[in-house]
Design a protein around this motif. Structure first.
Motif, PDB file in Angstrom:
ATOM      1  N   ALA A 162       6.808   4.781 -21.072  1.00  0.00           N
ATOM      2  CA  ALA A 162       7.968   5.980 -20.620  1.00  0.00           C
ATOM      3  C   ALA A 162       7.341   7.185 -21.105  1.00  0.00           C
ATOM      4  N   GLU A 163       7.055   7.080 -22.292  1.00  0.00           N
ATOM      5  CA  GLU A 163       6.458   8.444 -23.088  1.00  0.00           C
ATOM      6  C   GLU A 163       5.136   8.940 -22.372  1.00  0.00           C
ATOM      7  N   ARG A 164       4.481   8.009 -22.130  1.00  0.00           N
ATOM      8  CA  ARG A 164       3.019   8.605 -21.392  1.00  0.00           C
ATOM      9  C   ARG A 164       3.416   8.999 -20.339  1.00  0.00           C
ATOM     10  N   PHE A 165       4.239   8.337 -19.497  1.00  0.00           N
ATOM     11  CA  PHE A 165       4.566   9.263 -18.089  1.00  0.00           C
ATOM     12  C   PHE A 165       5.221  10.384 -18.128  1.00  0.00           C
ATOM     13  N   ALA A 166       6.119  10.853 -19.148  1.00  0.00           N
ATOM     14  CA  ALA A 166       6.618  11.786 -19.451  1.00  0.00           C
ATOM     15  C   ALA A 166       5.597  12.925 -19.675  1.00  0.00           C
ATOM     16  N   GLU A 167       4.782  12.384 -20.602  1.00  0.00           N
ATOM     17  CA  GLU A 167       3.725  13.462 -21.037  1.00  0.00           C
ATOM     18  C   GLU A 167       2.863  13.840 -19.664  1.00  0.00           C
TER      19      GLU A 167
ATOM     20  N   HIS B 143       0.977  -1.133  -0.023  1.00  0.00           N
ATOM     21  CA  HIS B 143       0.046  -0.067  -0.062  1.00  0.00           C
ATOM     22  C   HIS B 143       1.023   1.266  -0.047  1.00  0.00           C
ATOM     23  N   LEU B 144       2.281   0.993   0.460  1.00  0.00           N
ATOM     24  CA  LEU B 144       3.181   2.321   0.567  1.00  0.00           C
ATOM     25  C   LEU B 144       4.152   2.019  -0.087  1.00  0.00           C
ATOM     26  N   GLY B 145       4.235   2.980  -1.128  1.00  0.00           N
ATOM     27  CA  GLY B 145       5.268   2.610  -2.303  1.00  0.00           C
ATOM     28  C   GLY B 145       6.227   3.755  -2.330  1.00  0.00           C
ATOM     29  N   ALA B 146       7.178   3.682  -3.383  1.00  0.00           N
ATOM     30  CA  ALA B 146       8.091   4.771  -3.342  1.00  0.00           C
ATOM     31  C   ALA B 146       7.765   5.881  -4.585  1.00  0.00           C
ATOM     32  N   PHE B 147       6.713   5.393  -5.588  1.00  0.00           N
ATOM     33  CA  PHE B 147       6.212   6.242  -6.425  1.00  0.00           C
ATOM     34  C   PHE B 147       4.870   6.665  -6.617  1.00  0.00           C
TER      35      PHE B 147
ATOM     36  N   THR C 153       5.993  14.097 -10.510  1.00  0.00           N
ATOM     37  CA  THR C 153       5.847  12.659 -10.016  1.00  0.00           C
ATOM     38  C   THR C 153       6.803  11.778 -10.873  1.00  0.00           C
ATOM     39  N   PRO C 154       7.727  11.455 -10.437  1.00  0.00           N
ATOM     40  CA  PRO C 154       8.962  10.642 -11.277  1.00  0.00           C
ATOM     41  C   PRO C 154       8.441   9.487 -11.673  1.00  0.00           C
ATOM     42  N   ALA C 155       8.853   8.971 -12.723  1.00  0.00           N
ATOM     43  CA  ALA C 155       8.075   7.740 -13.469  1.00  0.00           C
ATOM     44  C   ALA C 155       8.716   6.404 -12.714  1.00  0.00           C
TER      45      ALA C 155
ATOM     46  N   SER D 182      10.400   3.640 -12.116  1.00  0.00           N
ATOM     47  CA  SER D 182      11.435   2.875 -12.874  1.00  0.00           C
ATOM     48  C   SER D 182      11.247   1.480 -12.853  1.00  0.00           C
ATOM     49  N   ARG D 183      10.642   1.139 -11.753  1.00  0.00           N
ATOM     50  CA  ARG D 183      10.576  -0.432 -11.329  1.00  0.00           C
ATOM     51  C   ARG D 183       9.619  -1.090 -12.406  1.00  0.00           C
ATOM     52  N   LEU D 184       8.432  -0.362 -12.588  1.00  0.00           N
ATOM     53  CA  LEU D 184       7.222  -0.911 -13.400  1.00  0.00           C
ATOM     54  C   LEU D 184       8.051  -0.901 -15.020  1.00  0.00           C
ATOM     55  N   LEU D 185       8.660   0.386 -15.388  1.00  0.00           N
ATOM     56  CA  LEU D 185       9.249   0.542 -16.800  1.00  0.00           C
ATOM     57  C   LEU D 185      10.200  -0.736 -16.940  1.00  0.00           C
ATOM     58  N   ALA D 186      11.032  -0.944 -15.869  1.00  0.00           N
ATOM     59  CA  ALA D 186      11.933  -2.295 -16.172  1.00  0.00           C
ATOM     60  C   ALA D 186      11.269  -3.691 -16.315  1.00  0.00           C
ATOM     61  N   ALA D 187      10.273  -3.733 -15.614  1.00  0.00           N
ATOM     62  CA  ALA D 187       9.282  -4.921 -15.641  1.00  0.00           C
ATOM     63  C   ALA D 187       8.781  -4.833 -17.219  1.00  0.00           C
ATOM     64  N   LEU D 188       8.279  -3.836 -17.706  1.00  0.00           N
ATOM     65  CA  LEU D 188       7.684  -3.944 -19.057  1.00  0.00           C
ATOM     66  C   LEU D 188       8.761  -4.069 -19.972  1.00  0.00           C
TER      67      LEU D 188
END
Lengths: 291, 190
Positions: A225-230, A8-12, A243-245, A247-253
């Motif tokens: 990653a592009e959508r997060f940047a947008e 429930h508590l995360g870094a992003f 809100t920084p993207a 990175s753990r989700l992006l690595a998984a993708l």
């Protein structure tokens, strides 16, 4: 299907400009100040599990969204979220009909329509083509009060027209699925390959209330990653917290998300429909003001 | 200057809109899960009494209106203004005809009224729910007819005209419901 449990508590924080995460701050035993975010949905860590080979999974959990309070909103609420490997969004809608009808006192007929068709039928407006000015005129013509004084972009106006003029009549006695959302509102859905102006995103409405949101999930890490940047750019424009993207989700993708569809269903609202409740407070023992 | 964000909106909140003081009647939070949030608000303009609907983008702010309701004692009318007094501070306020409006029919010296002040000036005057007033003129009715059935107009000391039962006479003191403008009963002079 495997039941899972993610933090429930995360870094992003959630990067969506229309969703504000609740910030948590605490002191570690050494006195240093630490920060984290309460999740607004379990989507990102669940996708990391899917990429790690979990197979189809589900979760029931509390989620938190800052500033959302009203007849249909409590800042803390409950989601049932699940992902089905090998399903597209239409197969997942089929499964939802089965699940929800098994819970209703009287099963309902399901109907399915595209976002664009609804706008054309109800407002004679093409949501993919119309300019912001045309949308504003339609809002005024339908009596949406004082819209002329508001600073609204195209997507804001689509949200306004949909919420005020279309949604209240959806799913009166049916399970009403709306799909093929404009690409600008794709969120985490993949675009329709043959028709990239729309996304494979759907929502479920009953009694005029939004109950669920689902995607045929975007697999492409670069596009995500592009959508997060947008999202981040839009947040900057609106003066919101950056809100920084994740990175753990992006690595998984990048590692590889299996082909799957996923959906999040609001359980308080489902309970409201089953019980005929008019206010979310009727189905929550201690709403936020008394929590 | 004080202001309120949409997240503070609720029934009874006093805000400024287009230069007029207004009161929020109802606030509805409208938000798609993944879309722009709005507040759909029904608002009463306290100067005109008109009810309008407004759409706000959630997160927007509006100026607060310095509007407070007080219990003030009605003193007298000087031909142009109606004068009220705060019984605790003895401070006096004068209300114009626009503020008094229909309440003029029910204002009796010394009665306590709910007076809404905007920047210290009366904006709305509301009489008590029940007032005791003397009949100054009515057609003679049938003495002893207390059975009800039938009524007649009677003019009160304030100039208001109400329908009263036939047995009520000029000089009688009656109780009137100011919300409906209807006769309730005969009353004793206080």
């Amino acid at each position: 299907m495997l039941e899972v449990d993610t933090p429930h508590l995360g870094a992003f924080a959630n990067p969506d400009p229309h969703i504000e995460s609740l910030a948590v701050a605490w002191n570690d035993p050494g006195g240093a100040v630490c920060h984290g975010w309460l999740h607004t949905s379990p989507e990102f860590p669940m996708k990391r599990l899917l990429a790690a080979g979990s197979g189809s999974i589900y979760q029931v959990c509390k989620v938190f969204r800052a500033g959302e309070r009203g007849r249909l909103h409590n800042p803390e609420f409950t989601l049932l979220e699940w992902y089905r490997l090998g399903f597209d969004h239409h197969a997942l809608m089929d499964e939802m009909v089965e699940l929800i009808n098994s819970l209703l006192p009287t099963p309902r007929v399901a109907e399915r329509g595209s976002y664009r068709d609804l706008f054309l039928e109800r407002l004679s407006l093409d949501p993919l083509q119309a300019s912001a000015e045309e949308m504003r005129q339609v809002a005024l013509a339908h009596g949406v009060a004082s819209v002329e004084g508001l600073e609204l972009g195209r997507d804001d106006l689509l949200d306004l027209l949909f919420s005020y003029l279309i949604q209240p009549r959806l799913g009166r006695d049916t399970l009403c699925f709306v799909h093929a959302y404009p690409a600008s509102q794709a969120s985490l859905a993949r675009l329709e390959p043959e028709e990239p102006t729309v996304a494979r995103r759907f929502e479920l409405f009953m009694n005029g209330v939004e109950l669920a949101n689902g995607f045929h999930e975007l697999q492409d890490g670069t596009e995500q990653a592009e959508r997060f940047a947008e999202d981040l750019r839009r947040r900057e424009v609106k003066g919101q917290r950056p809100t920084p993207a994740d990175s753990r989700l992006l690595a998984a993708l990048d590692h590889g998300l299996p082909d799957c569809a996923g959906v999040a269903l609001g359980l308080e609202r489902l309970l409201m429909v089953i019980m005929g409740a008019e206010h979310i407070d009727e189905v929550i023992a201690f709403p936020s003001e008394r929590a | 200057m004080a202001s309120y964000s949409t997240s503070e909106f609720k029934g009874g909140l006093k805000i400024m809109l287009d230069g007029d003081p207004c009161s929020i009647i109802e606030n509805e939070f409208v938000k798609p899960g993944k879309g722009q949030a709005f507040n759909r608000v029904r608002i009463r303009n306290l100067k005109t009494g008109r009810v309008i609907e407004r759409t706000f983008k959630s997160g927007d702010s509006v100026e607060a209106a310095d509007v407070m309701e007080y219990n003030l004692q009605y003193l007298y009318n000087d031909g142009e203004f109606w004068h009220f007094m705060d019984p605790d501070s003895f401070e006096q306020y004068q209300a114009d005809a626009a503020a008094v409006g229909e309440s003029v029919n029910w204002l009796k010296d010394q009665d306590m009224c709910a007076v809404t002040l905007w920047n210290g000036t009366p904006l709305i005057v509301e009489p008590p729910n029940f007032v005791i007033l003397t009949i100054t003129e009515t057609d003679p009715g049938l003495k002893g007819d207390t059975s009800g059935g039938g009524n007649k107009p009677a003019t009160l000391e304030t100039g208001a005209v109400v329908k009263v039962p036939l047995f009520v006479q000029t000089g009688d003191v009656i109780k009137v419901d100011t919300r409906s403008g209807e006769y309730v009963s005969r009353a004793k002079e206080e």
